[in-house]
Design a protein around this motif. Sequence first.
Motif, PDB file in Angstrom:
ATOM      1  N   LEU A 122      11.333   5.556 -34.260  1.00 40.41           N
ATOM      2  CA  LEU A 122      11.366   6.759 -34.721  1.00 40.41           C
ATOM      3  C   LEU A 122      12.066   7.096 -35.775  1.00 40.41           C
ATOM      4  N   LEU A 123      13.506   6.718 -35.651  1.00 41.31           N
ATOM      5  CA  LEU A 123      14.464   6.923 -36.849  1.00 41.31           C
ATOM      6  C   LEU A 123      13.961   6.271 -37.979  1.00 41.31           C
ATOM      7  N   ALA A 124      13.343   5.164 -37.758  1.00 39.80           N
ATOM      8  CA  ALA A 124      12.766   4.280 -39.292  1.00 39.80           C
ATOM      9  C   ALA A 124      11.535   5.008 -39.919  1.00 39.80           C
ATOM     10  N   THR A 125      10.860   5.563 -39.064  1.00 40.77           N
ATOM     11  CA  THR A 125       9.321   6.150 -39.352  1.00 40.77           C
ATOM     12  C   THR A 125       9.043   7.460 -39.268  1.00 40.77           C
ATOM     13  N   GLU A 126       9.843   8.296 -38.703  1.00 38.44           N
ATOM     14  CA  GLU A 126       9.369   9.589 -38.292  1.00 38.44           C
ATOM     15  C   GLU A 126       9.283  10.530 -39.450  1.00 38.44           C
ATOM     16  N   ASP A 127      10.234  10.263 -40.421  1.00 34.57           N
ATOM     17  CA  ASP A 127      10.261  11.203 -41.783  1.00 34.57           C
ATOM     18  C   ASP A 127       9.451  10.450 -42.823  1.00 34.57           C
ATOM     19  N   THR A 128       8.666   9.496 -42.521  1.00 32.07           N
ATOM     20  CA  THR A 128       7.780   8.553 -43.488  1.00 32.07           C
ATOM     21  C   THR A 128       6.509   8.978 -43.565  1.00 32.07           C
ATOM     22  N   PRO A 129       5.795   9.468 -44.514  1.00 33.22           N
ATOM     23  CA  PRO A 129       4.429   9.808 -44.595  1.00 33.22           C
ATOM     24  C   PRO A 129       3.824   8.822 -43.824  1.00 33.22           C
ATOM     25  N   GLU A 130       2.503   8.957 -43.123  1.00 36.91           N
ATOM     26  CA  GLU A 130       1.684   8.135 -42.516  1.00 36.91           C
ATOM     27  C   GLU A 130       1.296   6.832 -43.296  1.00 36.91           C
ATOM     28  N   GLU A 131       0.899   7.386 -44.546  1.00 31.54           N
ATOM     29  CA  GLU A 131       0.422   6.086 -45.270  1.00 31.54           C
ATOM     30  C   GLU A 131       1.393   4.944 -45.800  1.00 31.54           C
ATOM     31  N   GLY A 132       2.887   5.297 -45.360  1.00 32.04           N
ATOM     32  CA  GLY A 132       3.924   4.385 -45.678  1.00 32.04           C
ATOM     33  C   GLY A 132       4.470   3.711 -44.504  1.00 32.04           C
ATOM     34  N   GLN A 133       3.867   4.317 -43.195  1.00 35.48           N
ATOM     35  CA  GLN A 133       4.590   3.642 -41.946  1.00 35.48           C
ATOM     36  C   GLN A 133       3.978   2.282 -41.847  1.00 35.48           C
ATOM     37  N   PRO A 134       2.892   1.904 -42.196  1.00 34.11           N
ATOM     38  CA  PRO A 134       2.512   0.411 -42.046  1.00 34.11           C
ATOM     39  C   PRO A 134       3.624  -0.526 -42.981  1.00 34.11           C
ATOM     40  N   ARG A 135       4.093  -0.083 -43.913  1.00 30.78           N
ATOM     41  CA  ARG A 135       4.947  -0.797 -44.680  1.00 30.78           C
ATOM     42  C   ARG A 135       6.438  -0.992 -44.135  1.00 30.78           C
ATOM     43  N   VAL A 136       6.498   0.268 -43.369  1.00 28.95           N
ATOM     44  CA  VAL A 136       8.233  -0.064 -42.714  1.00 28.95           C
ATOM     45  C   VAL A 136       8.015  -0.866 -41.512  1.00 28.95           C
ATOM     46  N   PHE A 137       7.034  -0.676 -40.714  1.00 26.99           N
ATOM     47  CA  PHE A 137       7.054  -1.644 -39.646  1.00 26.99           C
ATOM     48  C   PHE A 137       6.779  -3.037 -39.941  1.00 26.99           C
ATOM     49  N   ALA A 138       5.753  -3.303 -41.162  1.00 26.56           N
ATOM     50  CA  ALA A 138       5.708  -4.605 -41.467  1.00 26.56           C
ATOM     51  C   ALA A 138       7.081  -5.256 -42.380  1.00 26.56           C
ATOM     52  N   ALA A 139       7.733  -4.644 -42.874  1.00 27.20           N
ATOM     53  CA  ALA A 139       8.848  -5.044 -43.562  1.00 27.20           C
ATOM     54  C   ALA A 139      10.001  -5.371 -42.564  1.00 27.20           C
ATOM     55  N   ILE A 140       9.755  -4.662 -41.304  1.00 29.41           N
ATOM     56  CA  ILE A 140      11.125  -5.088 -40.369  1.00 29.41           C
ATOM     57  C   ILE A 140      10.396  -6.128 -39.696  1.00 29.41           C
ATOM     58  N   LYS A 141       9.335  -6.216 -39.194  1.00 29.46           N
ATOM     59  CA  LYS A 141       8.704  -7.614 -38.872  1.00 29.46           C
ATOM     60  C   LYS A 141       8.825  -8.804 -39.545  1.00 29.46           C
ATOM     61  N   LEU A 142       8.516  -8.718 -40.869  1.00 35.78           N
ATOM     62  CA  LEU A 142       8.562  -9.522 -41.840  1.00 35.78           C
ATOM     63  C   LEU A 142      10.071 -10.254 -41.918  1.00 35.78           C
ATOM     64  N   ILE A 143      10.979  -9.433 -41.781  1.00 32.93           N
ATOM     65  CA  ILE A 143      12.489  -9.751 -41.919  1.00 32.93           C
ATOM     66  C   ILE A 143      12.804 -10.742 -40.521  1.00 32.93           C
ATOM     67  N   ALA A 144      12.252 -10.071 -39.426  1.00 30.21           N
ATOM     68  CA  ALA A 144      12.518 -10.633 -38.308  1.00 30.21           C
ATOM     69  C   ALA A 144      11.757 -12.300 -38.254  1.00 30.21           C
ATOM     70  N   MET A 145      10.528 -12.193 -38.506  1.00 30.98           N
ATOM     71  CA  MET A 145       9.612 -13.683 -38.762  1.00 30.98           C
ATOM     72  C   MET A 145      10.365 -14.450 -39.752  1.00 30.98           C
ATOM     73  N   GLY A 146      10.745 -13.896 -41.162  1.00 33.35           N
ATOM     74  CA  GLY A 146      11.425 -14.652 -42.150  1.00 33.35           C
ATOM     75  C   GLY A 146      12.532 -15.405 -41.519  1.00 33.35           C
ATOM     76  N   ALA A 147      13.346 -14.752 -40.569  1.00 35.71           N
ATOM     77  CA  ALA A 147      14.481 -15.196 -40.124  1.00 35.71           C
ATOM     78  C   ALA A 147      14.208 -16.778 -39.186  1.00 35.71           C
ATOM     79  N   GLY A 148      13.088 -16.682 -38.677  1.00 35.36           N
ATOM     80  CA  GLY A 148      12.353 -17.888 -38.188  1.00 35.36           C
ATOM     81  C   GLY A 148      12.745 -19.054 -38.856  1.00 35.36           C
ATOM     82  N   LEU A 149      12.905 -19.337 -40.272  1.00 33.13           N
ATOM     83  CA  LEU A 149      13.049 -20.253 -41.111  1.00 33.13           C
ATOM     84  C   LEU A 149      14.434 -20.857 -40.844  1.00 33.13           C
ATOM     85  N   LEU A 150      15.560 -20.093 -40.096  1.00 29.36           N
ATOM     86  CA  LEU A 150      16.727 -20.686 -39.780  1.00 29.36           C
ATOM     87  C   LEU A 150      16.671 -21.427 -38.786  1.00 29.36           C
ATOM     88  N   THR A 151      15.726 -21.551 -37.764  1.00 27.46           N
ATOM     89  CA  THR A 151      15.712 -22.203 -36.731  1.00 27.46           C
ATOM     90  C   THR A 151      15.710 -23.659 -36.655  1.00 27.46           C
TER      91      THR A 151
END
Length: 422
Positions: A122-151
């Motif tokens: 909610l902190l990350a997306t509540e003040d974000t317009p609906e059309e921008g929310q997928p980018r926020v969720f996707a960016a956070i997930k992308l960072i977590a998945m990208g860190a998998g390169l370090l495994t």
Amino acid sequence: MRSILLKDLPPNARYCVLLEPLWALTGTVVLYYATLYMKSVGLSNLSIGVILSANLYAAFLFQIIAGAVTDRLGRRTTSLVFDLIGWALPMALWAIATNFWIFLIAALFNACASIVNTSFNLLATEDTPEEGQPRVFAAIKLIAMGAGLLTPIAGALMGQYGVVSTLRVIYGVGAVMMFVLFVWRHRLVHETVAGKAAMKRRGSTGMARSVATNLRLFWQLSRQRRMWPLVGLYIATSLAVTINVFQVVYLADNLGIGADTISWIPALTAAVALVCFLLLLPRLRGRSVVNTARTALALSAAGWLLFLLVPRHGVFLLMLSSTLIAAGVFLTESYRDTIIVGTLDDRNRAAMFSALQSVTAMMAIPSGYVAALLYDTQPRLLFVVIFLLYTVGAIFAWMLRPASAPCDDVDPITPEATWSEA
């Protein structure tokens, strides 16, 4: 890359995305190797199972109060307090853990982080317009998945310096990085508009009353038939991820895939997620969120169906199915969470999001045992169930209304009314 990630995002979303690597760089690695670490320290399989089960049970209990805590303290303060308790502290404990009891205590503290599942989203997306929310969720997930390169890098270090020594350093460094992240983020972000309203509304209400209010709200909303597909979609896709705990074992033991090849799957997943974020998401802006989620779920189901057809030593088909799964799951989770945030109205969003996650957490408690039972019965059966869960999720998505509208027809509930009936 920075301009693409941050373009048009409000401050909260921008800072949450920018600072997320401070969690992902070590958090993703330690989650991947957590079981191996406990095993290497000397814990038995039974002890590890007890710790994991205790974590799931405690997380479920914390999730029940997550909405009430988030509304009472605010999204910003809740994220700070329970991220410190649920991540920075247990990371420090894991770094020095030598026996069952320290691991158990760390796991119980880590369960507090389930509260942040509500407050941070909610902190990350509540003040974000609906059309921008997928980018926020996707960016956070992308960072977590990208860190998998370090495994694979962590794996190479463990081969040279030992599992325990390497992971102790990673846990220790992670504790410091996460402490810096949580305090720094707290100083940069501000409370959301809906969060301020919730704090005023719940500020004078006792915790028991707040929890009772949230449960009452969830009960009212769950009685609305148009909400059933959304609940079913969230539960089905969440369980599909939770029970997927034996894929690496299946690849090695049943398909004869070498360890070197297996180590490239997280890298492939990260690359696919990056392509989706950079090329697909910009093209999908302005399109129906629900229709995009439907397509993503169909892609996920197709990927798992193809996975079931991978023959022994079938590396090409494995990589192809992994590509479809990575793209489908990345888009599914990005747009699924956007639908949820957009469907729930400002007044009840934290309570409803928390309640939905509580139901999912409750159903996930036996998932480890169920996954083991399915795998022991017939290894492929586990992945058939995962395929079916995504198929069911796609069916639920087709039952959703194409245009998501806030579900604001829930009767207002005052704390006093709830308390008198509880």
